[in-house]
Design a protein around this motif. Structure first.
Motif, short mmCIF file in Angstrom:
data_model
loop_
_atom_site.label_atom_id
_atom_site.label_comp_id
_atom_site.label_asym_id
_atom_site.label_seq_id
_atom_site.Cartn_x
_atom_site.Cartn_y
_atom_site.Cartn_z
N GLU A 164 7.95 2.91 -49.99
CA GLU A 164 9.16 2.99 -50.91
C GLU A 164 10.23 1.74 -50.69
OE1 GLU A 164 10.53 6.93 -50.22
OE2 GLU A 164 9.15 7.79 -51.69
N ASN A 165 10.37 1.45 -49.67
CA ASN A 165 11.44 0.42 -49.02
C ASN A 165 10.74 -1.00 -48.86
OD1 ASN A 165 13.87 2.19 -48.74
ND2 ASN A 165 12.63 3.24 -47.30
N GLY A 166 9.51 -1.22 -49.35
CA GLY A 166 9.03 -2.47 -49.31
C GLY A 166 8.81 -2.96 -47.78
N ILE A 167 8.73 -2.13 -46.99
CA ILE A 167 8.58 -2.41 -45.49
C ILE A 167 7.06 -2.98 -45.29
CG2 ILE A 167 9.02 -1.86 -43.20
CD1 ILE A 167 10.98 0.25 -44.07
N ASP A 168 7.12 -3.97 -44.46
CA ASP A 168 5.65 -4.41 -43.98
C ASP A 168 5.58 -3.63 -42.56
OD1 ASP A 168 3.38 -5.48 -43.15
OD2 ASP A 168 4.12 -7.48 -43.37
N LEU A 169 5.07 -2.46 -42.61
CA LEU A 169 5.02 -1.80 -41.14
C LEU A 169 3.55 -2.19 -40.43
CD1 LEU A 169 5.77 0.29 -39.00
CD2 LEU A 169 5.32 1.99 -40.56
N ARG A 170 3.62 -2.99 -39.35
CA ARG A 170 2.47 -3.31 -38.72
C ARG A 170 2.35 -2.31 -37.50
NH1 ARG A 170 1.88 -9.75 -39.68
NH2 ARG A 170 2.50 -9.71 -41.94
N LEU A 171 1.41 -1.41 -37.44
CA LEU A 171 1.23 -0.56 -36.28
C LEU A 171 0.41 -1.12 -35.50
CD1 LEU A 171 1.01 2.89 -38.43
CD2 LEU A 171 2.74 1.88 -37.06
N GLY A 172 0.34 -0.94 -34.08
CA GLY A 172 -0.54 -1.44 -33.31
C GLY A 172 -0.46 -3.00 -32.69
N ASP A 173 0.31 -3.54 -33.36
CA ASP A 173 0.53 -5.01 -33.24
C ASP A 173 1.94 -5.48 -32.78
OD1 ASP A 173 -0.36 -7.60 -33.45
OD2 ASP A 173 -0.10 -7.96 -35.76
N PRO A 174 2.33 -5.27 -31.68
CA PRO A 174 3.49 -5.67 -31.11
C PRO A 174 3.76 -7.24 -31.00
CG PRO A 174 1.81 -5.23 -29.24
CD PRO A 174 1.10 -5.01 -30.51
N ALA A 175 5.00 -7.51 -31.04
CA ALA A 175 5.41 -8.68 -30.64
C ALA A 175 5.19 -9.27 -29.18
CB ALA A 175 7.24 -8.88 -31.02
N VAL A 176 4.71 -10.54 -28.89
CA VAL A 176 4.22 -11.02 -27.81
C VAL A 176 5.13 -12.01 -27.40
CG1 VAL A 176 2.07 -9.93 -27.64
CG2 VAL A 176 2.30 -12.33 -28.67
N ALA A 177 5.76 -12.92 -28.32
CA ALA A 177 6.68 -13.96 -27.78
C ALA A 177 7.59 -14.34 -29.00
CB ALA A 177 5.58 -14.96 -27.80
N VAL A 178 8.77 -14.69 -28.62
CA VAL A 178 9.92 -15.06 -29.79
C VAL A 178 10.23 -16.59 -29.47
CG1 VAL A 178 12.20 -14.69 -30.41
CG2 VAL A 178 10.79 -12.75 -29.76
N ASP A 179 10.21 -17.30 -30.35
CA ASP A 179 10.42 -18.61 -30.53
C ASP A 179 11.98 -18.96 -31.45
OD1 ASP A 179 11.17 -21.39 -30.77
OD2 ASP A 179 8.92 -21.98 -31.23
N ARG A 180 13.02 -18.85 -30.73
CA ARG A 180 14.21 -18.53 -31.41
C ARG A 180 14.75 -19.94 -31.95
NH1 ARG A 180 18.88 -17.94 -28.18
NH2 ARG A 180 17.91 -18.30 -26.07
N GLU A 181 14.16 -21.18 -31.48
CA GLU A 181 14.41 -22.38 -32.18
C GLU A 181 13.79 -22.31 -33.57
OE1 GLU A 181 13.84 -26.35 -29.89
OE2 GLU A 181 15.25 -25.38 -28.70
N ALA A 182 12.55 -22.25 -33.43
CA ALA A 182 11.83 -22.00 -35.01
C ALA A 182 12.15 -20.78 -35.64
CB ALA A 182 10.29 -22.04 -34.47
#
Lengths: 849, 148
Positions: free
Chosen positions: A69-87
């Motif tokens: 309903e809210n157009g959310i792309d909910l990805r279960l079982g797929d956690p974030a493993v890294a963040v690249d703040r520059e990119a």
């Protein structure tokens, strides 16, 4: 409009609240959620209820359609493993790389497991997710002794769960007392006594030195720092949690010395494009909050910041109230008296396991307190402590029992007092929902303010405020039964009971007007019947019953009736089945198996009812009361006797319950069921009262409902023995009959009941109203005076005279009651089917006219 | 069949007991041609109704709590079933009513008018026909009472 990309890392309670808050306001975000767990956000606060039957679906906080309903792309079982703040990207475990304009970290916390030798042995668990609980339950099935490391809130919950699964249970706490953060030494002592009484062994001041294992690597016990040891084949670590800040650390965000992602009052991290909320954040006041309410507050602030609504999170009230292993524990404000110059007021009664401490400022303000064993006044005291207003009465009056001059329950709160701390709703906001927004009921106020929709502990307080405000606003809530009585059903019940009224005429003359109607007549008839006033067709009562009760059968669409003999527990002999079959065949009746494990016989004319029943009564059958607002059936599964999984004789109990409560007249119909094990094949949790067998006894559920508004029943009491179970059901039923509204099933009654399930428990288990004896006696009287209504009709010519088709032609069947064949049985003829009609004969099979 | 016969015997016996009372009140309906005695007042329970078979027609006959008699069609126009005699009677405001046991529409006892709807689902009027009804002393109970 160009959408900006928002990535939310973590879909726990706080993450979900953030999403809800974000989508409440107009915004231009395209949202992706990266969740580690295989299911969307669920209620971790009530995680332990999973052990007593609450399903993962019921714990879910995220409606199935929410993401779509809210157009959310909910990805279960797929956690974030890294963040690249520059990119400005996040990489997930599956390798997806997502661009973000704004990143929100709601990664929560992880359970701290002390790094002692053997801590990762087989049989060691943590207590955080549904998967953790599944693993604990699987191991518990093979274990005899369980040990919980950590005597805090979660540890005691875990201990309760192990105990409930039948394990000998130990709690090992490093601090000198249980719940060291929330309570003081005095409170800890009372708590410890109460918990030890439940058979849990408590070790305090003892650290875990090592986990001992068998040769095969499975846990066999633990060595403690005080030199003692505990033998255990299952260990649960709940020694606190730590913020999950690794992702933030690795991408160079500032984190606190002792963990936690540093955020400002708007929940922004050291990178303005990145927010952190909930247990992973180190708030602006230098604290990491492990409670849900502050997490929610942070979620609201961050969502507001992203949708143009100003707000700030500067710290939160960490008051808690909970029931641990049946013991009320609450702490609020400055519970430990750390404010310079603060003073204590104490009340302690170890006989009844009650301990209360208030911390007050020398100027008279309430600063905080600890309540153990009786936390009833928490709802009033917490807002006072948080609000910081001077106390309206001397502090001692707030903790003394009412019998000793205590006044906590009568206290008037200031408008600024926060009533609902989950949603930060003040008394003033609740009052204005009534006075200005026109709310006239608790559900409306809940919807309008969100108050009471979190943990629900403030509902009782809210109820009082709303009622008072309605009264002040002069809103007269039409509560009367109908135009003839200005009283509610429960008020009429009390009047009838107290004054010993035995007729509708007298009740109407003294308390009503007019002749009555289709609403009040059956309602009063039901009250008179509940209070045991003889056969429902005798004297004036006969004129009050609606047609079903008047003919002791169920009216169908063509004016014929259906007949349901009682089949207690759904158990029936082959001879019984044959007899019912023969009667149905001889009278040409349509037969169908009901949902309540009985057999319904359709198509009997009013003049056939006595003859049908004469045969049934002859064969030993009784009225099934399918026509009455009364106990219908107690369904059962086959139970331990036959079933490989059963742990108790569910059929035997169902029969006993059905025979005990048969004929009991109530505000509405009553349904029940008994299941022989936790697989719940009898669907007891959808009944007004349902019983599920455990290894230790019986769990009692109440307030369930199918039908138009389904409701799962609430667990009222656990592991009861047979006698206690029956006594508890007796009281529950009589209390319901006494206080419910007309045609109010137990489900809405329980939802409406002031004080809810806790109040009901107090009434039926602890006799908080002092009426238990009376309720017991009323049920005893019902059981003693029960008679089969149909046998009594057949024995009395006066009663039998009602069962004629025509007063001037009693032997003539109603020629308009016509049937046609369908699937080898009869069904009512439609108006256009007059050509080939069949008449159900008095003693013949279906025949053509 | 034996059970039914037994029941009828019981019913007749109870009438026989009533014969000991010298004067009784007969209840009569007018079928369009003449007054027909259909039962005795004692057969009617105050506050309830009974069904009467008048030729091919069915009438719902009520005795109100003040012993007033009312006769309306027995057929419920909303369900088509002959059940109005089994409805509860009472009042709505100043109007005495019978409430259909089927779907709870109310009909005025005095006029037969439906208070809730104007028309039935088949498009016909939802109002009921009123039948003339009277009571009078009777010395010869049972005459033509049991068979129409």
């Amino acid at each position: 409009m160009t959408l900006k990309d928002l990535v939310l890392v973590g879909h726990g309670m706080v993450g979900q609240r953030f999403l809800e808050a974000l989508f409440e306001r107009p915004h231009d975000w395209r949202v992706t959620v990266l969740a580690e767990e295989p299911r969307p956000a669920y209620d971790r606060v009530h995680l332990t209820s999973w052990f007593s039957g609450t399903t993962a679906e019921e714990l879910s906080l995220c409606p199935p359609a929410f993401a779509e309903e809210n157009g959310i792309d909910l990805r279960l079982g797929d956690p974030a493993v890294a963040v690249d703040r520059e990119a400005g990207t996040v990489t997930t475990r599956s390798g997806a790389v997502l661009r973000y304009d704004t990143l929100v970290l709601a990664t929560g916390s992880y359970p701290f497991v002390p790094p002692v030798p053997g801590h990762d042995a087989r049989g060691c668990h943590v207590y955080r997710t549904i998967e953790d609980l599944e693993a604990i339950r699987a191991d518990a099935a093979r274990a005899r002794v369980g040990a919980v490391v950590g005597g805090g809130l979660l540890g005691l919950e875990a201990a309760g769960a192990l105990r409930a699964m039948g394990l000998e249970t130990h709690v090992v706490e490093f601090a000198p007392r249980l719940m060291a953060i929330q309570v003081d030494d005095g409170g800890g002592k009372v708590l410890r006594n109460a918990i030890e009484e439940l058979g849990v062994v408590v070790h305090t001041g003892a650290g875990t030195q090592s986990i001992e294992t068998h040769e095969d690597g499975a846990v066999r016990g633990m060595a403690l720092s005080d030199g003692s040891s505990v033998e255990a084949d299952l260990v649960v670590f709940s020694a606190g949690v730590r913020p999950r800040d690794q992702l933030a650390r690795e991408c160079g965000l500032s984190v606190g010395e002792r963990g936690g992602i540093v955020v400002d009052e708007q929940c922004r991290t050291s990178d303005p494009q990145v927010f952190a909320i909930g247990e992973c954040a180190l708030a602006a006041d230098g604290r990491v909050y492990g409670l849900v309410a502050p997490g929610y507050a942070m979620a609201e602030v961050a969502a507001g910041e992203l949708t143009g609504a100003a707000g700030s999170f500067t710290g939160a009230d960490t008051s808690t109230k909970l029931k641990l292993l049946g013991v009320d524990v609450a702490s609020f404000g400055d519970a430990h008296g750390t404010t310079p110059g603060s003073l204590d007021v104490l009340y302690s009664d170890s006989r009844s396991g009650v301990y209360k401490k208030l911390v007050v400022h020398p100027d008279g303000r309430l600063l905080g307190g600890v309540l153990v064993g009786d936390a009833e006044s928490f709802a009033t005291l917490r807002p006072l402590a948080v609000g910081g207003a001077p106390l309206p009465v001397p502090a001692e009056q707030l903790i003394l029992p009412a019998s000793e001059g205590g006044a906590a329950s009568k206290l008037e709160l200031p408008d600024e007092a926060v009533v609902c701390s989950c949603h930060n709703v003040t008394k003033g906001a609740i009052r204005s929902a009534v006075a200005e927004d026109g709310c006239t009921s608790i559900p409306e106020v809940k919807k309008c303010t969100k108050a009471g929709t979190g943990c629900g502990s403030c509902l009782k307080l809210m109820g009082g405020i709303v009622a008072k405000e309605l009264e002040a606003a002069g809103v007269e809530v039409a509560r009367g039964l109908c135009e003839h009585f200005a009283h509610t059903r429960s008020e009429l019940y009390e009047i009838v009971r107290v004054k010993g009224i035995t007729s509708f005429a007298r009740l109407r003359d003294e308390h009503g007007t007019g002749l009555g109607c289709e609403i009040c007549k059956p309602a009063v008839a039901s009250i008179l019947a509940s209070l045991g006033n003889g056969h429902i067709l005798d004297g004036e009562q006969a004129a009050l019953q609606d047609t079903n009760d008047h003919h002791l059968a169920n009216l169908q669409r063509n004016g014929s009736y259906s007949v349901v003999p009682r089949v207690p527990g759904g158990e029936i002999t082959p001879e019984g089945l044959i007899t019912i079959g023969e009667i149905a065949r001889d009278f040409g009746l349509y037969t169908k198996i009901t949902g309540g494990q009985r057999i319904d016989l359709f198509g009997a004319r009013v003049d056939q009812l006595p003859a049908v029943w004469a045969r049934l009564v002859d064969a030993g059958f009784e009225s099934g009361h399918a026509y009455g607002k009364a106990l219908r059936t107690v369904k059962s599964c086959v139970g331990e006797t036959w079933c490989r999984y059963g742990v108790q004789d569910s059929v035997g109990l169902a029969i006993e319950l059905e025979l005990r409560y048969r004929g009991l007249r109530a505000p509405h119909k009553l349904k029940s069921a008994v299941s022989g094990c936790a697989r719940e094949c009898a669907e007891a949790q959808s009944k007004d009262f349902g019983v599920i067998a455990t290894a230790e006894g019986w769990n009692l559920y109440v307030g369930g409902n199918g039908g138009m508004t389904p409701r799962h029943a609430d667990l009222l009491a656990k592991d009861l023995d047979r006698d206690t179970l029956i006594r508890t059901i007796d009281r529950f039923l009589m209390f319901y009959i006494r206080t419910a509204d007309r045609l109010e099933r137990t489900a809405p009654w329980l939802d409406r009941l002031e004080g809810g399930l806790d109040h009901l428990r107090a009434v039926v288990l602890e006799d908080s109203l002092g009426i238990a004896d009376e309720l017991d006696q009323m049920m005893a009287r019902h059981v003693e005076t029960y008679q089969d209504e149909w046998a009594a009709v057949l024995a009395d010519p006066q009663r039998l005279r009602r069962f004629v088709s025509f007063v001037n032609a009693p032997g003539t069947p109603d020629p308009t009651v016509r049937f046609v064949p369908e699937r080898d049985q009869i069904r009512p003829a439609r108006p256009d089917e007059d050509g080939h009609v069949l008449i159900g004969g008095a003693s013949l099979e279906v025949r053509t006219r | 069949m034996t059970e039914l016969l037994a029941l009828e015997t019981v019913a007749l016996e109870s009438v026989a007991v009533d014969r000991d009372t010298p004067v009784r009140t007969a209840v009569e309906l007018h079928d369009g041609e003449s007054w027909v005695q259909v039962c005795e007042l004692d057969d009617l329970l105050p506050g309830r109704g009974v069904a009467v078979l008048l030729g091919a027609e069915q009438v719902a006959l009520f005795r109100d709590p003040a012993d007033g008699l009312h006769a309306l069609d027995n057929r419920d126009p909303f369900s088509g079933a002959q059940v109005l005699s089994r409805g509860l009677i009472g009042n709505r405001g100043a109007v005495q009513v019978v409430v259909s046991p089927m779907l709870k529409q109310a009909f005025a006892l005095e006029t037969g008018d439906c208070l809730d709807e104007d028309t039935a689902p088949d498009g016909s009027s939802a109002n009921l026909r009123r039948w003339p009804v009277r009571s009078r002393p009777s010395h010869a109970p049972g005459d033509g009472v049991r068979e129409p």
